[in-house]
Design a protein around this motif. Structure first.
Motif, PDB file in Angstrom:
ATOM      1  N   VAL A  39      28.118   1.921  31.822  1.00 20.24           N
ATOM      2  CA  VAL A  39      28.883   0.984  31.416  1.00 20.24           C
ATOM      3  C   VAL A  39      30.350   1.779  30.685  1.00 20.24           C
ATOM      4  O   VAL A  39      30.642   2.944  30.432  1.00 20.24           O
ATOM      5  CB  VAL A  39      28.487   0.530  30.163  1.00 20.24           C
ATOM      6  N   PHE A  84      36.634   3.310  38.547  1.00 18.93           N
ATOM      7  CA  PHE A  84      35.105   2.602  37.761  1.00 18.93           C
ATOM      8  C   PHE A  84      34.183   2.140  38.401  1.00 18.93           C
ATOM      9  O   PHE A  84      33.110   2.410  38.707  1.00 18.93           O
ATOM     10  CB  PHE A  84      34.889   1.642  36.604  1.00 18.93           C
ATOM     11  N   LYS A  85      34.779   1.014  39.236  1.00 16.03           N
ATOM     12  CA  LYS A  85      33.693   0.418  40.682  1.00 16.03           C
ATOM     13  C   LYS A  85      33.106  -1.005  39.950  1.00 16.03           C
ATOM     14  O   LYS A  85      31.677  -0.165  40.448  1.00 16.03           O
ATOM     15  CB  LYS A  85      33.684   1.635  42.116  1.00 16.03           C
ATOM     16  N   PRO A  86      33.470  -1.646  38.943  1.00 14.13           N
ATOM     17  CA  PRO A  86      33.031  -2.221  38.477  1.00 14.13           C
ATOM     18  C   PRO A  86      31.738  -3.151  39.509  1.00 14.13           C
ATOM     19  O   PRO A  86      32.675  -3.546  40.554  1.00 14.13           O
ATOM     20  CB  PRO A  86      33.514  -3.190  37.263  1.00 14.13           C
ATOM     21  N   THR A  87      30.768  -3.490  39.213  1.00 15.37           N
ATOM     22  CA  THR A  87      29.742  -4.429  39.553  1.00 15.37           C
ATOM     23  C   THR A  87      29.481  -5.792  39.260  1.00 15.37           C
ATOM     24  O   THR A  87      29.096  -6.701  39.695  1.00 15.37           O
ATOM     25  CB  THR A  87      28.444  -3.779  40.136  1.00 15.37           C
ATOM     26  N   LYS A  88      30.205  -5.156  37.393  1.00 12.93           N
ATOM     27  CA  LYS A  88      29.965  -6.752  36.312  1.00 12.93           C
ATOM     28  C   LYS A  88      30.745  -6.790  35.662  1.00 12.93           C
ATOM     29  O   LYS A  88      30.471  -5.586  35.103  1.00 12.93           O
ATOM     30  CB  LYS A  88      28.288  -7.335  36.477  1.00 12.93           C
ATOM     31  N   ILE A  89      31.499  -8.173  35.274  1.00 10.29           N
ATOM     32  CA  ILE A  89      32.560  -7.517  34.514  1.00 10.29           C
ATOM     33  C   ILE A  89      32.524  -9.180  33.731  1.00 10.29           C
ATOM     34  O   ILE A  89      32.078  -9.685  33.750  1.00 10.29           O
ATOM     35  CB  ILE A  89      34.317  -7.881  34.778  1.00 10.29           C
ATOM     36  N   HIS A 252      20.539  -6.941  35.183  1.00  7.70           N
ATOM     37  CA  HIS A 252      20.658  -5.293  35.255  1.00  7.70           C
ATOM     38  C   HIS A 252      19.935  -4.594  36.790  1.00  7.70           C
ATOM     39  O   HIS A 252      19.108  -4.767  36.064  1.00  7.70           O
ATOM     40  CB  HIS A 252      21.686  -5.420  34.713  1.00  7.70           C
ATOM     41  N   ASP A 256      23.950  -0.825  38.688  1.00  5.29           N
ATOM     42  CA  ASP A 256      25.505  -1.329  38.205  1.00  5.29           C
ATOM     43  C   ASP A 256      26.625  -0.840  37.308  1.00  5.29           C
ATOM     44  O   ASP A 256      26.129   0.193  36.930  1.00  5.29           O
ATOM     45  CB  ASP A 256      24.592  -2.654  37.322  1.00  5.29           C
ATOM     46  N   ARG A 257      27.470  -1.518  37.535  1.00  9.79           N
ATOM     47  CA  ARG A 257      28.487  -0.187  37.317  1.00  9.79           C
ATOM     48  C   ARG A 257      28.710  -2.120  35.866  1.00  9.79           C
ATOM     49  O   ARG A 257      30.242  -2.158  36.313  1.00  9.79           O
ATOM     50  CB  ARG A 257      29.298  -0.421  37.747  1.00  9.79           C
ATOM     51  N   ILE A 258      29.269  -1.841  34.584  1.00 13.25           N
ATOM     52  CA  ILE A 258      29.571  -2.722  33.662  1.00 13.25           C
ATOM     53  C   ILE A 258      30.599  -2.662  33.095  1.00 13.25           C
ATOM     54  O   ILE A 258      30.862  -1.746  31.890  1.00 13.25           O
ATOM     55  CB  ILE A 258      28.220  -2.939  33.001  1.00 13.25           C
ATOM     56  N   LEU A 259      31.418  -3.394  33.254  1.00  9.19           N
ATOM     57  CA  LEU A 259      32.960  -3.407  32.588  1.00  9.19           C
ATOM     58  C   LEU A 259      32.692  -4.325  31.519  1.00  9.19           C
ATOM     59  O   LEU A 259      32.825  -5.521  31.991  1.00  9.19           O
ATOM     60  CB  LEU A 259      34.247  -3.713  33.469  1.00  9.19           C
TER      61      LEU A 259
END
Length: 288
Positions: A39, A84-89, A252, A256-259
């Motif tokens: 996150v 960060f290469k987010p997968t969810k924003i 998630h 996942d990489r959550i922004l």
């Protein structure tokens, strides 16, 4: 570099203490070696200046996010966050993000600009950059408001009603005056510096922590009885706990990489929540 070195030293110190004492890391029980979602919290000032916060910025210190200069700076900020290469924003809007998606669709068709707020200017641009199909609104109301709405004229006023009416925020004591000086300085930082430099300052640990200190260092929080702490817990703390819960509820996986993009005032509490839970791994903005 200094922040990274401090983090490494603290991490090494903890590991060293555990090893020397022949004790177990709590995550041996809580994570059991599993990978967890990362996150990144991004605390922002509100680009569209809605005027809902206690501190009001003067007109001459407001930036125009549409200007050529700020749009160029915005690209630098987006490039930095993109590491960060987010997968969810997730952003500071209600659950129905239809207006954001509609604005984005019309923007892509050349029919209108992206709205002058951080959810659009940062969130939507990054969603486009990483080909994400949606953006999540995870803002929440607070318990005090819920209780206030349930009041009726037929019932006598109770304790909760009384602190809802007075709120117990703000004031004119020594610390409140000092915080006003600090906020005026931050206004100048935002106006005079690039967006990236401003965001690095705003998202540094001490600036975030001292921002929360505004709520507990003076003003109406310092009440004779417990009205101040009770009001704060039902309003500001409760709202951020609800925001955290909404983030938890969104599906998630471990990759996942959550922004999460919110007003900086929220981030000091959210940072603590994400740091404490074994469910997520917190990435600091200045460590990208």
């Amino acid at each position: 570099m200094k922040t990274i070195l401090i983090s490494l030293v603290l991490s090494f110190s903890f590991t060293s203490i555990i090893a020397q004492a022949n004790l177990k890391d709590p995550d041996e029980f809580l994570r059991k070696g599993a990978k967890v979602p990362k996150v990144l919290l991004v605390g922002s000032f509100h680009f569209n200046y809605p005027g809902l916060d206690a501190h009001k910025i003067s007109e001459e210190k407001k930036i125009n996010i549409y200007s050529e200069k700020r749009q160029k700076e915005l690209q630098e900020l987006l490039n930095y966050i993109s590491k960060f290469k987010p997968t969810k924003i997730m952003v500071e809007t209600g659950e129905n993000t239809g207006y954001l998606l509609k604005n984005y669709e019309r923007y892509k068709n050349g029919e209108e600009k992206l709205r002058p707020n951080e959810s659009s200017q940062i969130g939507m641009r990054l969603a486009d950059r990483f080909a994400l199909d949606t953006i999540y609104g995870v803002d929440a109301g607070h318990l005090m408001l819920d209780l206030y709405k349930k009041r009726t004229s037929e019932k006598p006023q109770n304790y909760i009603d009384s602190i809802s009416d007075r709120h117990h925020f703000g004031g004119d004591d020594k610390f409140m005056r000092r915080y006003n000086e600090f906020y005026s300085y931050k206004d100048k930082v935002e106006y005079k510096n690039t967006l990236l430099k401003t965001f690095k300052y705003m998202n540094s640990d001490k600036v975030l922590d001292r921002g929360f200190g505004d709520y507990i260092s003076g003003g109406q929080f310092i009440s004779e009885e417990m009205e101040g702490p009770d009001a704060l817990s039902m309003f500001w703390m409760n709202r951020n706990l609800r925001i955290f819960r909404k983030i938890q509820k969104i599906n998630h996986n471990q990759n996942d990489r959550i922004l999460v993009i919110f007003g900086a005032g929220h981030v000091s509490i959210l940072k603590w929540l994400f740091k404490c839970t074994p469910e997520f791994e917190l990435v600091k903005f200045n460590d990208l």
